[in-house]
Design a protein around this motif. Structure first.
Motif, PDB file in Angstrom:
ATOM      1  N   GLY A 402       3.341   0.565  12.996  1.00  0.00           N
ATOM      2  CA  GLY A 402       3.049   1.476  11.885  1.00  0.00           C
ATOM      3  C   GLY A 402       1.756   1.190  11.149  1.00  0.00           C
ATOM      4  N   PHE A 403       1.087   0.065  11.458  1.00  0.00           N
ATOM      5  CA  PHE A 403      -0.144  -0.266  10.741  1.00  0.00           C
ATOM      6  C   PHE A 403      -1.327  -0.200  11.698  1.00  0.00           C
ATOM      7  CE2 PHE A 403      -3.447  -2.984   8.979  1.00  0.00           C
ATOM      8  CZ  PHE A 403      -3.513  -2.501   7.673  1.00  0.00           C
ATOM      9  N   ASP A 404      -2.345   0.606  11.332  1.00  0.00           N
ATOM     10  CA  ASP A 404      -3.525   0.797  12.173  1.00  0.00           C
ATOM     11  C   ASP A 404      -4.559  -0.284  11.875  1.00  0.00           C
ATOM     12  OD1 ASP A 404      -5.892   1.683  13.454  1.00  0.00           O
ATOM     13  OD2 ASP A 404      -5.251   3.775  13.310  1.00  0.00           O
ATOM     14  N   VAL A 405      -4.584  -1.317  12.723  1.00  0.00           N
ATOM     15  CA  VAL A 405      -5.489  -2.444  12.483  1.00  0.00           C
ATOM     16  C   VAL A 405      -6.939  -2.048  12.764  1.00  0.00           C
ATOM     17  CG1 VAL A 405      -5.402  -3.524  14.784  1.00  0.00           C
ATOM     18  CG2 VAL A 405      -5.686  -4.964  12.779  1.00  0.00           C
ATOM     19  N   TYR A 406      -7.155  -1.098  13.662  1.00  0.00           N
ATOM     20  CA  TYR A 406      -8.511  -0.626  13.971  1.00  0.00           C
ATOM     21  C   TYR A 406      -9.156  -0.028  12.720  1.00  0.00           C
ATOM     22  CZ  TYR A 406     -12.310   2.038  16.151  1.00  0.00           C
ATOM     23  OH  TYR A 406     -13.545   2.558  16.481  1.00  0.00           O
ATOM     24  N   GLU A 407      -8.394   0.803  12.003  1.00  0.00           N
ATOM     25  CA  GLU A 407      -8.932   1.436  10.786  1.00  0.00           C
ATOM     26  C   GLU A 407      -9.198   0.401   9.690  1.00  0.00           C
ATOM     27  OE1 GLU A 407      -6.418   4.634   9.546  1.00  0.00           O
ATOM     28  OE2 GLU A 407      -7.094   5.981  11.159  1.00  0.00           O
ATOM     29  N   ALA A 408      -8.326  -0.606   9.612  1.00  0.00           N
ATOM     30  CA  ALA A 408      -8.514  -1.666   8.610  1.00  0.00           C
ATOM     31  C   ALA A 408      -9.783  -2.459   8.902  1.00  0.00           C
ATOM     32  CB  ALA A 408      -7.301  -2.590   8.579  1.00  0.00           C
ATOM     33  N   ILE A 409     -10.023  -2.740  10.184  1.00  0.00           N
ATOM     34  CA  ILE A 409     -11.244  -3.456  10.580  1.00  0.00           C
ATOM     35  C   ILE A 409     -12.475  -2.586  10.317  1.00  0.00           C
ATOM     36  CG2 ILE A 409     -12.515  -4.329  12.599  1.00  0.00           C
ATOM     37  CD1 ILE A 409      -9.752  -5.269  13.682  1.00  0.00           C
ATOM     38  N   GLU A 410     -12.352  -1.302  10.602  1.00  0.00           N
ATOM     39  CA  GLU A 410     -13.460  -0.364  10.392  1.00  0.00           C
ATOM     40  C   GLU A 410     -13.910  -0.365   8.928  1.00  0.00           C
ATOM     41  OE1 GLU A 410     -14.407   3.977  12.292  1.00  0.00           O
ATOM     42  OE2 GLU A 410     -12.479   3.752  11.285  1.00  0.00           O
ATOM     43  N   GLU A 443      -8.008  -9.039   3.942  1.00  0.00           N
ATOM     44  CA  GLU A 443      -6.772  -9.208   3.176  1.00  0.00           C
ATOM     45  C   GLU A 443      -6.653  -8.125   2.100  1.00  0.00           C
ATOM     46  OE1 GLU A 443      -3.235 -10.711   1.360  1.00  0.00           O
ATOM     47  OE2 GLU A 443      -4.042 -10.829   3.388  1.00  0.00           O
ATOM     48  N   GLU A 444      -7.764  -7.829   1.424  1.00  0.00           N
ATOM     49  CA  GLU A 444      -7.744  -6.774   0.386  1.00  0.00           C
ATOM     50  C   GLU A 444      -7.386  -5.417   0.996  1.00  0.00           C
ATOM     51  OE1 GLU A 444     -11.606  -6.773  -1.425  1.00  0.00           O
ATOM     52  OE2 GLU A 444     -11.438  -8.886  -2.034  1.00  0.00           O
ATOM     53  N   VAL A 445      -8.004  -5.116   2.142  1.00  0.00           N
ATOM     54  CA  VAL A 445      -7.757  -3.819   2.807  1.00  0.00           C
ATOM     55  C   VAL A 445      -6.305  -3.725   3.260  1.00  0.00           C
ATOM     56  CG1 VAL A 445      -8.333  -2.405   4.834  1.00  0.00           C
ATOM     57  CG2 VAL A 445     -10.160  -3.512   3.531  1.00  0.00           C
ATOM     58  N   VAL A 446      -5.805  -4.774   3.884  1.00  0.00           N
ATOM     59  CA  VAL A 446      -4.417  -4.762   4.369  1.00  0.00           C
ATOM     60  C   VAL A 446      -3.449  -4.642   3.203  1.00  0.00           C
ATOM     61  CG1 VAL A 446      -2.618  -6.113   5.537  1.00  0.00           C
ATOM     62  CG2 VAL A 446      -4.929  -6.014   6.504  1.00  0.00           C
ATOM     63  N   THR A 447      -3.688  -5.416   2.126  1.00  0.00           N
ATOM     64  CA  THR A 447      -2.807  -5.374   0.959  1.00  0.00           C
ATOM     65  C   THR A 447      -2.738  -3.962   0.384  1.00  0.00           C
ATOM     66  OG1 THR A 447      -3.312  -7.683   0.459  1.00  0.00           O
ATOM     67  CG2 THR A 447      -2.394  -6.366  -1.342  1.00  0.00           C
ATOM     68  N   ARG A 448      -3.875  -3.276   0.378  1.00  0.00           N
ATOM     69  CA  ARG A 448      -3.930  -1.907  -0.171  1.00  0.00           C
ATOM     70  C   ARG A 448      -3.247  -0.896   0.748  1.00  0.00           C
ATOM     71  NH1 ARG A 448      -8.466   0.648   0.854  1.00  0.00           N
ATOM     72  NH2 ARG A 448      -9.688  -1.250   0.555  1.00  0.00           N
ATOM     73  N   ARG A 449      -3.378  -1.103   2.045  1.00  0.00           N
ATOM     74  CA  ARG A 449      -2.908  -0.095   3.007  1.00  0.00           C
ATOM     75  C   ARG A 449      -1.461  -0.292   3.484  1.00  0.00           C
ATOM     76  NH1 ARG A 449      -6.337   2.590   6.839  1.00  0.00           N
ATOM     77  NH2 ARG A 449      -8.472   2.860   6.102  1.00  0.00           N
TER      78      ARG A 449
END
Length: 577
Positions: A402-410, A443-449
């Motif tokens: 359920g979590f798009d790691v590609y978009e988080a890295i982008e 970490e900030e992006v993942v925490t938010r998403r």
């Protein structure tokens, strides 16, 4: 008892779906549970059931529906007529090496002026490399067919163009904003591509080009079907959906794999220790890692040499070499995973974070993706493992459902040199001095998403099932639902009001074995739970619990019996979520 989320797939509710269940019960003569299971998977009619249970090669789509296919076939034909040197270029993973073995292996039966090229994972990196293009130019190649790579290689393809080399690109990754300047770009994920099935592997796209070429030249397509064992390995190992066209290809590929595989695949099966019929899971965990190990530890060319072997003797030699690489890979995998987990356990910030980003400049680049997956098994969250390569930090990312790691890295791309990949897996490189900043920003992006429940391991359950519904006929129909894989996973069931009969048995100090019976049913089953010995502490014969499981057949000394392969156990009160 359990920290896992039990998520139930929606059951048929509409009048149309309920009618479909009734029709399937009557027409297929199956029980209501099986009919419900089929409707959940989009099988509503007798004809759809026939297509689902009996995939046929004529169900494959017309390859000329793919954008640029006409151009690709014409360019390939032109190269053959002119006797141009053709280079078959593929990535170093399982999809790339099987692509090259399939494409080169078939093409050499009708044309001899060709060779293949696999980039070095460490010296050249992923995709089309400048080194590869220079080698092609020096050796007089004028056409490169790239497989499982090339869709984002705009600059490299331009370099080749300037050296008088054209490309036919066969890829299945997401294209960038600009397509390379190639003679043809085959990728079902192109926004302008009307091809009806989007989830082919790189090997699958190469197969479609050859299928089109056979149709164009009047070559019996059955000759191409001889290579379906390689395509099945790519489909299994690349973890693509096993529905639609992939299901047809995997179904017949497994048949080929189990009846008359090529010398190389045969040697691989033997050295992996398989004796009975192989399924997708066997390929994913038994064959795929061995093929991958060649490129991870040394050079992936050895994998292609194995898959193309023309004698049992040559195949056995290559299989032995690859197996040695796989043993080395396992040792790296184990020691680096232990170090990575120790880093998390020894750092309070990392322990409490919602993502994992770890760096160690001594870690072997070939196994960092595997280590990322191992870390997710322990700490269920998006994970990136980095090591040093060519004075840069190179990393592999893995994600959770359920979590798009590609978009988080982008979203962190300002700190990166390059990146690419999919929703659940990606690769990236960055400057060494940016590691700390990247760790914090990711970490900030993942925490938010990310949503809190995505950080809790999930088990998707198809149906609540009564033990009385489980019999040999039910299992025989279940078995025919294979091949199983993404979007057509092996069904998982749950049953409540289950009691333990007798005492639990602990195997090898970590596995659980017990006899179970559902309240109100005479049926008793042996239930096996791997790495579930800890549950024995909570189980009482007089207290009911719920289980989720898969139904399997145990064949011991010729005696067959149905048994339950446990996925989880819960106190009944907390079982329904």
């Amino acid at each position: 008892m359990s920290e896992k989320r039990w998520i139930y797939r929606p059951v048929p509710e509409s009048a149309e779906e309920l009618q479909a269940v009734e029709n399937l019960i009557r027409e297929l003569k199956v029980n209501p549970f099986m009919a419900t299971l089929l409707v959940q998977r989009g099988v509503h009619t007798f004809d759809q059931a026939r297509t689902y249970f009996r995939p046929e090669l004529p169900h494959l789509h017309d390859p000329f529906l793919m954008q640029d296919m006409e151009k690709a076939v014409q360019r390939l034909q032109m190269a053959i007529v002119r006797n141009e040197k053709i280079l078959v270029y593929g990535d170093y993973d399982v999809d790339g090496t099987t692509s090259v073995a399939l494409f080169y292996g078939f093409l050499r039966t009708i044309y001899s002026n060709l060779d293949y090229y696999i980039p070095d994972r460490y010296k050249e990196g992923y995709g089309i490399s400048t080194q590869g293009i220079e080698w092609a130019a020096e050796n007089g190649f004028t056409l490169i067919v790239s497989l499982d790579c090339g869709i984002k290689s705009v600059d490299r393809v331009d370099e080749a163009w300037e050296k008088g080399i054209e490309f036919i690109i066969c890829d299945h990754h997401r294209p960038g904003a600009e397509l390379p300047r190639a003679a043809a770009v085959l990728d079902p994920k192109r926004s302008d591509c009307a091809y009806p099935y989007k989830e082919l592997t790189g090997c699958g796209v190469g197969f479609k080009l050859l299928q089109a070429f056979c149709l164009f030249k009047g070559i019996p397509v059955e000759r191409l079907f001889d290579y379906l064992d390689l395509l099945a390995i790519s489909i299994a190992s690349d973890i693509v959906p096993i529905v639609g066209e992939n299901r047809v290809l995997a179904y017949y590929g497994l048949k080929k794999l189990n009846s008359s595989p090529g010398f190389g695949v045969q040697a691989l099966i033997k050295i992996a220790g398989f004796s009975s019929s192989l399924d997708i899971t066997n390929v994913v965990f038994g064959l795929g890692p061995r093929i991958n190990a060649a490129g991870r530890i040394k050079h992936a060319k050895a994998a292609v040499q194995l898959l193309l072997a023309e004698s049992e003797e040559a195949a056995t030699d290559f299989a032995f070499e690859i197996n040695e690489h796989n043993n080395s890979r396992r040792q790296y995998d184990t020691s680096i995973t232990e170090q990575a987990l120790a880093m998390i356990q020894g750092d309070e910030w990392l322990l409490n974070a919602k993502s994992t980003v770890l760096f160690n400049n001594t870690w072997h680049k070939g196994v960092i993706g595997i280590v990322a997956s191992r870390c997710i098994e322990k700490y269920h969250r998006p994970t990136i493992i980095l090591t040093e390569s060519h004075n840069r930090a190179a990393g592999s990312a893995r994600s959770v459902p359920g979590f798009d790691v590609y978009e988080a890295i982008e979203e962190c791309s300002d700190l990166l040199e390059q990146f690419g990949g999919h929703t659940f897996a990606a690769g990236l490189t960055l400057k060494l001095e940016n590691i700390k900043a990247f760790q914090q920003k990711f970490e900030e992006v993942v925490t938010r998403r990310i949503q809190d429940e995505q950080l809790i391991p999930m088990i998707e359950i198809d149906l609540q099932l009564d033990f009385d519904a489980i019999d040999q006929k039910f299992y025989n129909v279940l078995k025919q639902m294979s091949p199983f894989g993404p979007q057509n996973m092996a069904p998982v069931f749950s049953t409540s009001e289950v009691y333990m009969v007798g005492e639990p048995y602990i195997m090898k100090e970590k596995h659980l074995k017990m006899t179970v019976q559902q309240a109100g049913s005479y049926q008793r089953f042996t239930a096996i739970g791997f790495n579930m010995a800890h549950h024995a502490l909570f189980l009482r014969r007089d207290q009911p619990f719920a289980i989720c499981y898969q139904v399997e057949e145990n064949n011991y000394n010729g005696n067959k019996s149905l048994q339950l392969y446990l996925k989880d156990i819960k106190a009944t009160a907390g079982a329904e979520q």
